[in-house]
Design an enzyme around this catalytic site. Structure first.
Site, short mmCIF file in Angstrom:
data_model
loop_
_atom_site.label_atom_id
_atom_site.label_comp_id
_atom_site.label_asym_id
_atom_site.label_seq_id
_atom_site.Cartn_x
_atom_site.Cartn_y
_atom_site.Cartn_z
N VAL A 66 -9.54 -11.40 10.60
CA VAL A 66 -9.86 -10.51 11.72
C VAL A 66 -8.59 -9.87 12.26
O VAL A 66 -7.66 -10.54 12.69
CB VAL A 66 -10.58 -11.28 12.85
CG1 VAL A 66 -10.93 -10.33 14.00
CG2 VAL A 66 -11.85 -11.94 12.30
N LYS A 67 -8.58 -8.55 12.25
CA LYS A 67 -7.41 -7.78 12.69
C LYS A 67 -7.58 -7.43 14.17
O LYS A 67 -8.53 -6.75 14.55
CB LYS A 67 -7.29 -6.53 11.82
CG LYS A 67 -5.92 -5.88 11.79
CD LYS A 67 -5.94 -4.78 10.74
CE LYS A 67 -4.60 -4.08 10.63
NZ LYS A 67 -4.68 -2.94 9.67
N VAL A 68 -6.62 -7.90 14.98
CA VAL A 68 -6.73 -7.80 16.44
C VAL A 68 -5.51 -7.06 17.00
O VAL A 68 -4.38 -7.36 16.61
CB VAL A 68 -6.80 -9.21 17.06
CG1 VAL A 68 -6.93 -9.12 18.58
CG2 VAL A 68 -7.96 -10.00 16.46
#
Length: 220
Positions: A86-88
């Site tokens: 997951v890219k945050v």
């Protein structure tokens, strides 16, 4: 050092994968839009198509900017496939969400990083990957590669396990310099990866070998 390709183009991903050196993929909403991938269902399908090609990690970016929204999106993305990371974004609620994801066993890539201070926060929150955008740092007349050096030094001293994923790679030299600076991963366009293959002396040497081969066969 791992090689990721920064694209949503399936043909480019396949070409990089066929080289046998590809370790993963990074994407973002801009790259999806560039390929004409719009709409929630189409984007989800595209992530799964990428995961079918690449056996390594695939960064899928959330678009929410509040804690609750980031967590909800991230849980859904992580559930799509074991390889999804997951890219945050590097914002206050992003760090809060990365801490939550870390506690719940969800891997993350903290993106849009431009300083060592941000890198420290991401590592403290337990990010799996950290994405400093070195090309964009260069664009504002600072030194993107020096940033990689600085973060690598800090992580080494402090024993942080977060992997430095050098992003916004503009050319093949960036890749070499990132390797020297201590990046664990580079994510770059296919052109930058293929550029590593090229050297004029290789071309000259190969042509000479082939010419000598032709002469030897002609004499027989």
């Amino acid at each position: 050092m791992k090689f990721f390709i920064d694209t949503a183009n399936l043909e480019q991903i396949k070409e990089a994968s066929e080289l046998g050196i590809l370790d993963g993929v990074t994407t973002n909403p801009s790259l999806m839009a560039k390929e004409g991938i719009t709409g929630h269902d189409n984007i989800i399908k595209h992530y799964l198509d990428i995961c079918d090609i690449v056996k390594g990690d695939v960064s899928a970016e959330v678009i929410s900017t509040d804690f609750k929204g980031i967590v909800e999106e991230g849980e859904k993305l992580a559930a799509l496939h074991p390889n999804i990371v997951v890219k945050v974004p590097m914002i206050k609620d992003g760090i809060k969400a990365i801490s939550w994801f870390t506690k719940h066993g969800i891997r993350t890539n903290c993106t849009l990083v431009f300083s060592a201070g941000q890198a420290i926060l991401a590592a403290k929150a337990g990010a799996t990957y950290l994405s400093p955008f070195i090309g964009r740092v260069d664009d504002i007349s600072w030194d993107g590669l020096e940033l990689i050096h600085q973060i690598s030094n800090i992580y080494g001293i402090q024993g942080y396990e977060t992997q430095i994923l050098a992003a916004s790679i503009r050319n093949s030299l960036h890749i070499v310099k990132c390797a020297e600076a201590g990046a664990h991963v580079v994510t770059c366009p296919l052109s930058a990866i293929l550029g590593l293959l090229k050297h004029p002396l290789t071309d000259i040497g190969l042509e000479q070998f082939l010419a000598d081969h032709r002469k030897a066969n002609a004499s027989n």
